[in-house]
Motif scaffolding. Structure first.
Motif, mmCIF file in Angstrom:
data_model
loop_
_atom_site.group_PDB
_atom_site.id
_atom_site.type_symbol
_atom_site.label_atom_id
_atom_site.label_comp_id
_atom_site.label_asym_id
_atom_site.label_seq_id
_atom_site.Cartn_x
_atom_site.Cartn_y
_atom_site.Cartn_z
ATOM 1 N N ALA A 265 0.844 -1.204 0.000
ATOM 2 C CA ALA A 265 0.000 0.000 0.000
ATOM 3 C C ALA A 265 0.874 1.247 0.000
ATOM 4 O O ALA A 265 1.816 1.369 0.785
ATOM 5 N N VAL A 266 0.548 2.177 -0.911
ATOM 6 C CA VAL A 266 1.303 3.427 -1.047
ATOM 7 C C VAL A 266 0.308 4.568 -1.202
ATOM 8 O O VAL A 266 -0.672 4.448 -1.941
ATOM 9 N N ASP A 267 0.551 5.661 -0.475
ATOM 10 C CA ASP A 267 -0.323 6.834 -0.571
ATOM 11 C C ASP A 267 0.533 8.050 -0.227
ATOM 12 O O ASP A 267 0.601 8.453 0.923
ATOM 13 N N ASP A 268 1.186 8.635 -1.218
ATOM 14 C CA ASP A 268 2.204 9.659 -0.956
ATOM 15 C C ASP A 268 3.093 9.177 0.188
ATOM 16 O O ASP A 268 3.153 9.790 1.248
ATOM 17 N N GLY A 269 3.750 8.072 -0.010
ATOM 18 C CA GLY A 269 4.551 7.435 1.029
ATOM 19 C C GLY A 269 4.108 5.993 1.180
ATOM 20 O O GLY A 269 2.975 5.643 0.846
ATOM 21 N N ILE A 270 5.033 5.169 1.664
ATOM 22 C CA ILE A 270 4.701 3.764 1.927
ATOM 23 C C ILE A 270 3.837 3.741 3.181
ATOM 24 O O ILE A 270 4.225 4.273 4.223
ATOM 25 N N VAL A 271 2.650 3.155 3.063
ATOM 26 C CA VAL A 271 1.721 3.176 4.190
ATOM 27 C C VAL A 271 2.166 2.157 5.243
ATOM 28 O O VAL A 271 2.352 0.980 4.939
ATOM 29 N N VAL A 272 2.367 2.644 6.467
ATOM 30 C CA VAL A 272 2.709 1.748 7.581
ATOM 31 C C VAL A 272 1.746 1.990 8.734
ATOM 32 O O VAL A 272 1.075 3.027 8.799
ATOM 33 N N ASP B 116 11.547 9.184 5.893
ATOM 34 C CA ASP B 116 10.861 10.122 4.995
ATOM 35 C C ASP B 116 9.931 9.441 3.997
ATOM 36 O O ASP B 116 9.040 10.089 3.445
ATOM 37 N N CYS B 117 10.167 8.157 3.709
ATOM 38 C CA CYS B 117 9.372 7.480 2.679
ATOM 39 C C CYS B 117 8.035 6.975 3.199
ATOM 40 O O CYS B 117 7.239 6.445 2.420
ATOM 41 N N THR B 118 7.759 7.110 4.498
ATOM 42 C CA THR B 118 6.545 6.490 5.042
ATOM 43 C C THR B 118 5.412 7.469 5.284
ATOM 44 O O THR B 118 5.629 8.632 5.626
ATOM 45 N N ARG B 119 4.207 6.964 5.114
ATOM 46 C CA ARG B 119 3.015 7.643 5.631
ATOM 47 C C ARG B 119 2.577 6.834 6.840
ATOM 48 O O ARG B 119 2.290 5.649 6.723
ATOM 49 N N HIS B 120 2.568 7.473 7.983
ATOM 50 C CA HIS B 120 2.373 6.726 9.227
ATOM 51 C C HIS B 120 1.419 7.434 10.173
ATOM 52 O O HIS B 120 1.315 8.662 10.158
ATOM 53 N N PRO B 121 0.727 6.649 11.008
ATOM 54 C CA PRO B 121 -0.123 7.270 12.019
ATOM 55 C C PRO B 121 0.729 7.754 13.183
ATOM 56 O O PRO B 121 1.772 7.167 13.477
ATOM 57 N N ASN B 122 0.304 8.834 13.787
ATOM 58 C CA ASN B 122 0.984 9.332 14.982
ATOM 59 C C ASN B 122 -0.104 9.671 15.983
ATOM 60 O O ASN B 122 -0.849 10.634 15.807
ATOM 61 N N ALA B 123 -0.221 8.856 17.035
ATOM 62 C CA ALA B 123 -1.308 8.993 17.996
ATOM 63 C C ALA B 123 -1.319 10.384 18.630
ATOM 64 O O ALA B 123 -2.376 10.928 18.949
#
Lengths: 104, 403
Positions: free
Chosen positions: B253-260, B276-283
């Motif tokens: 899964a990719v969405d302006d960044g690798i989705v993690v 920098d390459c990830t799209r990640h949640p930040n609580a």
């Protein structure tokens, strides 16, 4: 070579043959002493935090306001806290004792 | 038997992950693959101390080059990974070699955003992304060299400051009506604009690059108002894009960044990603983000290392950044939104002041210029979700700790 006596986060003691002319942070980082030193020595974070043995504290270069501001607000702050990136290793510091501060 | 961890990308995230995992001794066998020929290094100095020639190249390495072999890390430099076979759990290298992994970590970072104008491929058009980029600029950046910089963001302005210090004649061309417009509030932009002008940098706002031209090499930049700026060096700093092709081609899964997820896992449980390459949640932020920062690269790498050593915890860190320009040290925390309330603390004239951002009364961001105490406090407040009184915050008679 001057030496630094280091107590790591697990409480183990060891002696490092240190290089003069670079910071204590670089000495610790390059020898894998658990510090992250994220900002690379720009005094922009506090991830190279150490406690300096009381006997040595007065012999180190004074803290500037930047370092003071950063380190004093660490939850693990103690009066003998220093950011190791702000202290250059010199031959005069041969025998320095310090402890790596716990992760904040 | 040791678990084989293959790390693709030897930047700040990849280098940190390898270093952290190596501390677990025999538990892991680690292969760290880097496309560049340099061992993992810090990128912030590329537009600062390294550009100014204040430090030798080795000084920006994350660890001495010998460190990796000493710790049993197989560091493969100058090596591209061309594909991932998720079913077979292997990666293929550019030379055709195939490497089996137990777990894979993608730390592929970002690539420069190319400027979409005529002449962009001419020799003499520079970017700052790698040590080689910086060394190539420095070679030409003698006193009196004419430098035209496209982009008035962090990279452009930090480079402008460094190149002025080397005696270059520097012009910055910025599309927006103020510098660093995406990152900071207007008072900060105006302060930096004035600081650069006082240092002799020509700053052109609301101006685009129309064309780069020259006879066989970049010799001028034509701007969108029809002015032509002769140049010995053209430097483009208009942002970066996440490097996601490897992940996307493998069906991740990719969405302006690798989705993690919050543990830095991609949509494949054996593949992680950091930096920098990830799209990640930040609580802490209550949203998913993609960040270009050393802090995130290191903290996410640590998140993976913790997960792999049974100390896993969800990622929740206050983002922080810094920028050095001349004698101005700006420390920033949080991710303020454009419509957040802006509170200025202290006078920009003193070259030491801060700007706080409030959302519904809660501190969402801080930019502190030469005032570390405000940065530290602001970062803490963001983490706590603290509500602060704007009037008290603006009153420098009240010490920051008592606001």
């Amino acid at each position: 070579m001057p030496v630094i006596h280091i107590t790591n986060r697990a409480g183990a003691e060891s002696t490092l043959e240190a290089e003069s002319g670079i910071s204590i942070m670089e000495n610790l980082r390059d020898n894998d002493y658990e510090i992250d030193a994220i900002c690379g020595g720009s005094c922009a974070c506090a991830t190279c935090h150490v406690y300096v043995d009381e006997a040595w504290a007065a012999r180190l270069p004074a803290q500037d306001d930047d370092e003071k501001g950063l380190v004093e607000d660490e939850p693990t702050y103690k009066p003998n806290s220093r950011l190791s990136c702000q202290i250059e290793m010199t031959d005069a510091l041969d025998g320095l004792k310090l402890t790596i501060a716990p992760e904040a | 038997m040791s678990e084989h961890i293959v790390i693709v990308g030897a930047g700040h995230a990849g280098g940190t992950l390898a270093t952290q995992l190596a501390r677990a001794g025999d538990r892991f066998r680690i292969t760290l693959i880097g496309a560049e020929n340099w061992p993992p290094y810090e990128r912030p100095p590329l537009s600062k101390q390294l550009l100014m020639g204040e430090v030798p190249t080795e000084k920006v390495f994350l660890r001495p080059e010998s460190f990796y072999a000493d710790k049993g890390v197989d560091l493969r430099l100058g090596t591209e990974v061309t594909s991932i076979d998720r079913a077979g759990k292997t990666v293929t290298l550019a030379g055709g070699e195939s490497l089996a992994y137990d777990r894979l970590a993608l730390c592929t970072g970002t690539a420069i955003r190319e400027i979409p104008v005529a002449g962009r491929d001419l020799p003499g058009v520079h970017y700052i992304r790698t040590i080689d980029d910086t060394l190539a600029i420095r070679e030409k950046a003698g006193s009196g060299a004419r430098v035209v910089i496209a982009g008035g963001g962090y990279i452009g302005l930090e480079a402008a400051a460094a190149l002025r210090k080397l005696g270059c004649d520097v012009t910055v061309i910025e599309m927006m009506d103020r510098v660093m417009a995406r990152a900071v509030a207007e008072p900060v932009s105006r302060f930096y604009e004035a600081a650069h002008r006082a240092e002799g940098v020509h700053i052109l706002l609301e101006t685009g690059v129309a064309e780069i031209g020259g006879n066989g090499r970049a010799e001028y930049v034509a701007d969108s108002h029809g002015h032509v700026h002769p140049a010995d060096i053209v430097l483009v700093g208009i942002g970066v894009v996440p490097v996601v092709a490897l992940a996307a081609d493998a069906g991740l899964a990719v969405d302006d960044g690798i989705v993690v997820d919050a543990r830095a896992r991609t949509s494949d449980p054996d593949i992680f990603a950091a930096g920098d390459c990830t799209r990640h949640p930040n609580a802490l932020l209550g949203q998913t983000v993609r960040l270009e920062s050393v802090q995130n690269a290191v903290d996410q790498a640590r998140c993976i290392s913790n997960e792999l050593t049974d100390k896993g915890a969800d990622y929740a860190e206050v983002p922080w950044f810094w920028s050095d320009q001349y004698d101005l040290k700006m420390q920033m925390a949080g991710l303020p939104a454009p419509d957040d309330q802006v509170v200025v603390r202290g006078g920009p004239d003193s070259r030491s002041f801060s700007v706080f951002y409030l959302r519904d009364g809660k501190v969402s961001g801080v930019n502190a210029i030469n005032v570390g105490a405000d940065y530290v406090r602001g970062r803490k407040w963001i983490g706590e979700g603290r509500t602060v009184d704007a009037a008290r915050l603006a009153d420098t008679e009240i010490p920051i700790k008592e606001v």
